[in-house]
Design a protein around this motif. Structure first.
Motif, PDB file in Angstrom:
ATOM      1  N   VAL A   1      47.711  39.804  50.435  1.00 30.90           N
ATOM      2  CA  VAL A   1      48.022  39.527  48.962  1.00 30.90           C
ATOM      3  C   VAL A   1      47.041  38.564  48.695  1.00 30.90           C
ATOM      4  O   VAL A   1      46.172  38.006  49.609  1.00 30.90           O
ATOM      5  N   ASP A   2      46.404  38.559  47.374  1.00 27.40           N
ATOM      6  CA  ASP A   2      45.233  37.838  47.142  1.00 27.40           C
ATOM      7  C   ASP A   2      45.488  36.376  47.305  1.00 27.40           C
ATOM      8  O   ASP A   2      44.751  35.522  47.841  1.00 27.40           O
ATOM      9  N   VAL A   3      46.854  35.945  46.763  1.00 33.85           N
ATOM     10  CA  VAL A   3      46.744  34.541  46.569  1.00 33.85           C
ATOM     11  C   VAL A   3      48.154  34.124  47.313  1.00 33.85           C
ATOM     12  O   VAL A   3      49.396  34.756  46.750  1.00 33.85           O
ATOM     13  N   TYR A   4      48.673  33.255  48.007  1.00 32.49           N
ATOM     14  CA  TYR A   4      49.776  32.739  48.649  1.00 32.49           C
ATOM     15  C   TYR A   4      49.983  31.197  48.077  1.00 32.49           C
ATOM     16  O   TYR A   4      48.829  30.501  48.415  1.00 32.49           O
ATOM     17  N   LEU A   5      50.988  30.724  47.428  1.00 36.14           N
ATOM     18  CA  LEU A   5      51.133  29.338  47.070  1.00 36.14           C
ATOM     19  C   LEU A   5      51.738  28.308  48.172  1.00 36.14           C
ATOM     20  O   LEU A   5      52.987  28.802  48.386  1.00 36.14           O
TER      21      LEU A   5
ATOM     22  N   LYS B   1      37.718  31.897  38.140  1.00 36.13           N
ATOM     23  CA  LYS B   1      36.114  31.858  38.649  1.00 36.13           C
ATOM     24  C   LYS B   1      36.215  31.843  39.997  1.00 36.13           C
ATOM     25  O   LYS B   1      35.204  32.483  40.546  1.00 36.13           O
ATOM     26  N   GLU B   2      37.101  30.920  40.665  1.00 35.57           N
ATOM     27  CA  GLU B   2      36.597  30.619  41.925  1.00 35.57           C
ATOM     28  C   GLU B   2      37.070  31.758  42.877  1.00 35.57           C
ATOM     29  O   GLU B   2      36.667  32.199  43.823  1.00 35.57           O
ATOM     30  N   LEU B   3      38.212  32.454  42.706  1.00 34.79           N
ATOM     31  CA  LEU B   3      38.785  33.412  43.184  1.00 34.79           C
ATOM     32  C   LEU B   3      37.922  34.711  43.113  1.00 34.79           C
ATOM     33  O   LEU B   3      37.978  35.677  43.962  1.00 34.79           O
ATOM     34  N   LYS B   4      37.125  34.892  42.188  1.00 35.30           N
ATOM     35  CA  LYS B   4      36.206  36.079  41.768  1.00 35.30           C
ATOM     36  C   LYS B   4      34.928  35.719  42.660  1.00 35.30           C
ATOM     37  O   LYS B   4      34.061  36.923  42.614  1.00 35.30           O
TER      38      LYS B   4
ATOM     39  N   GLU C   1      50.368  33.343  35.733  1.00 33.27           N
ATOM     40  CA  GLU C   1      49.221  33.457  34.910  1.00 33.27           C
ATOM     41  C   GLU C   1      48.213  34.535  35.780  1.00 33.27           C
ATOM     42  O   GLU C   1      47.472  35.413  35.410  1.00 33.27           O
ATOM     43  N   LEU C   2      48.284  33.913  37.228  1.00 32.21           N
ATOM     44  CA  LEU C   2      47.326  34.954  38.020  1.00 32.21           C
ATOM     45  C   LEU C   2      47.700  36.423  38.143  1.00 32.21           C
ATOM     46  O   LEU C   2      46.749  37.442  38.005  1.00 32.21           O
ATOM     47  N   ARG C   3      49.111  36.688  37.981  1.00 32.02           N
ATOM     48  CA  ARG C   3      49.446  37.938  38.183  1.00 32.02           C
ATOM     49  C   ARG C   3      49.025  38.618  36.668  1.00 32.02           C
ATOM     50  O   ARG C   3      48.866  39.773  36.995  1.00 32.02           O
ATOM     51  N   GLU C   4      49.381  38.075  35.690  1.00 34.14           N
ATOM     52  CA  GLU C   4      48.839  38.543  34.473  1.00 34.14           C
ATOM     53  C   GLU C   4      47.376  38.929  34.434  1.00 34.14           C
ATOM     54  O   GLU C   4      47.236  39.920  33.863  1.00 34.14           O
ATOM     55  N   ARG C   5      46.414  38.256  35.317  1.00 36.39           N
ATOM     56  CA  ARG C   5      45.150  38.701  35.308  1.00 36.39           C
ATOM     57  C   ARG C   5      44.931  39.674  36.428  1.00 36.39           C
ATOM     58  O   ARG C   5      43.604  39.734  36.803  1.00 36.39           O
ATOM     59  N   GLY C   6      45.935  40.256  36.936  1.00 34.23           N
ATOM     60  CA  GLY C   6      45.741  41.194  38.146  1.00 34.23           C
ATOM     61  C   GLY C   6      45.547  40.790  39.297  1.00 34.23           C
ATOM     62  O   GLY C   6      45.346  41.699  40.139  1.00 34.23           O
ATOM     63  N   PHE C   7      45.869  39.671  39.688  1.00 37.20           N
ATOM     64  CA  PHE C   7      45.795  39.385  41.216  1.00 37.20           C
ATOM     65  C   PHE C   7      47.243  39.471  41.675  1.00 37.20           C
ATOM     66  O   PHE C   7      48.265  39.213  40.896  1.00 37.20           O
ATOM     67  N   SER C   8      47.283  39.686  43.147  1.00 31.34           N
ATOM     68  CA  SER C   8      48.608  39.926  43.687  1.00 31.34           C
ATOM     69  C   SER C   8      48.914  38.532  44.264  1.00 31.34           C
ATOM     70  O   SER C   8      48.113  37.682  45.172  1.00 31.34           O
ATOM     71  N   CYS C   9      50.038  37.993  43.933  1.00 28.42           N
ATOM     72  CA  CYS C   9      50.431  36.474  44.190  1.00 28.42           C
ATOM     73  C   CYS C   9      51.953  36.395  44.871  1.00 28.42           C
ATOM     74  O   CYS C   9      52.527  37.247  44.457  1.00 28.42           O
TER      75      CYS C   9
END
Ligand code: AMP
Length: 417
Positions: A325-329, A413-416, A346-354
């Protein structure tokens, strides 16, 4: 504790678990991309059709119709069959929806499940997947070569090596008559020594005896269709070979290749890979110039092929990938959980898997879960972060942690990076 045995999946069917499904998705993406680069249009068709569609077009004498179809009656007593192959459905679709009105030439592709009651073994299942392409309306050998090339392109893109192409021409019904006559006279007196299937084929479709895996050696002196081709069929075959040469495609001429389906005419071909063992055929196809008329349409030439995706997967280099998964909270309390939840959406809307823990377990348990999910990043938010309007962003591969403002653009920006 485990699944009660009565609920196990049926022999010959397979489950595709998440790691393998990632590979399937990649393969399907390559198939779609390649097929569409040839202007084949995707079609999808039902899992079951009227039994007669296959009985009459695939052909009464074929192994598929004789032994392998999943046929059942619906409540109205109508005989239905789970589709064992794609061509009859594509042709049905073409005629039923008047697709011939869209132009003289129609190019289709499909990725579909097929069902055959064969004895399951490695590479042979009762439910399997094929991709296939069909070109309706072209008499040209260029089309046959283009079809071959499109399948080879898929293998190449997937880095599948060791594919051999075998080709043959089985002629048209006109020139086949002389061949069948000659073959029958060759077989007379030899039938007792041949297998049960060959004896059946002798009566129903003698040409298919050449296809027999059991009696191949006994039939090595049998006449072959290519010795009887009429001028038109011979020229077509020559043209096919020239087109393959032009495309720099290597091939073997196998004068015994007749393929298992009744509707083929002129060109037949198959892709094999010897490392697959006994189930070494990866796919095959050919021309079926008579089928459309037979099914009620105008006299229309056509050509196509099908490739087994399950078998292709066995040849695919590389291993199953890890699920990640891209991001875990990871959050500390109710307030930070809510703030983090907003960021995740918001991250999911931008296409990251969270993902996050819906049960709000301990921080330690949340980190354990992030590890289990192979998270690339962890966003950590606690009381302190809320107060200061920041998040901690941990790069799990590098083990480094950075504090950044709780602003979606800055986080993205940081994730990219
Ligand atoms: P066919 O439609 O018989 O020409 O088969 C085309 C391709 O589909 C074969 O070369 C195989 O790769 C695949 N295929 C056919 N039957 C099976 C099966 N029972 N299980 C898995 N793949 C199959």
């Amino acid at each position: 504790m485990g699944l009660k045995s009565e609920f196990k999946n049926i022999k010959g069917t397979r489950d595709i678990l998440p790691e393998e499904a990632i590979r399937w998705k990649k393969v399907e993406d390559v198939i779609r991309k390649k097929m569409e680069s040839y202007n084949f249009q995707e079609v999808r068709f039902p899992a079951f059709e009227a039994t007669d569609l296959f009985r009459k077009s695939t052909g009464e004498s074929t192994d598929i119709v004789k032994k392998e179809m999943f046929t059942f009656e619906d409540m109205g007593g109508r005989s239905l069959t789970l589709k064992p192959e794609g061509t009859p459905s594509v042709v049905r679709m073409y005629l039923q929806h008047g697709l011939f009105n869209r132009g003289a030439l129609q190019k289709f592709y499909y990725i579909e499940r097929m069902f055959r009651q064969e004895r399951p073994q490695k590479g042979r299942y009762r439910e399997f997947r094929q991709f296939g392409a069909e070109v309706i309306g072209s008499v040209s050998a260029e089309t046959d070569a283009e079809l071959v090339k499109s399948a080879l392109d898929v293998f190449k893109e997937l880095n599948i090596k060791g594919i051999e192409l075998n080709i043959n021409s089985i002629g048209c019904p006109r020139c086949r008559k002389d061949f069948v006559k000659e073959l029958k006279s060759f077989l007379k007196g030899k039938l007792n020594g041949l297998c049960e299937d060959c004896n059946r084929r002798y009566a129903e479709n003698p040409m298919r005896i050449l296809d027999c895996k059991i009696d191949r050696t006994k039939l090595k002196d049998a006449p072959v269709p290519s010795d009887f081709l009429c001028d038109e069929c011979r020229e077509h075959f020559e043209d096919f070979k020239k087109r393959l040469d032009f495309l720099k495609i290597k091939f073997n001429i196998d004068s015994r290749l007749v393929r298992g389906l009744d509707y083929y005419t002129k060109t037949v071909f198959e892709f094999v890979n010897t490392s697959l063992g006994s189930q070494n055929e990866l796919g095959g196809g050919g021309r079926y110039d008579e089928l459309i008329k037979f099914m009620g349409g105008e006299d229309t030439p056509a050509s196509g092929y099908a490739v087994g995706i399950d078998r292709m997967m066995l040849l695919l280099p590389g291993k199953d990938e890890k699920i990640s998964v891209d991001v875990y909270l990871v959050t500390f309390d109710v307030e930070s959980d809510l703030a983090g939840f907003e960021i995740l959406n918001e991250l999911r809307e931008r296409g990251f898997s969270c993902d996050k823990d819906p049960m709000r377990r301990s921080v330690k348990a949340q980190f354990r879960e992030a590890d289990r999910q192979n998270a690339k990043w962890v966003i950590i938010i606690g009381e302190n972060e809320i107060k200061r309007g920041v998040v901690q962003l941990k790069n799990m591969n590098k083990g480094k942690q950075k504090e950044i403002p709780m602003e979606i653009d800055k986080i993205v920006k940081e994730l990219k990076c």
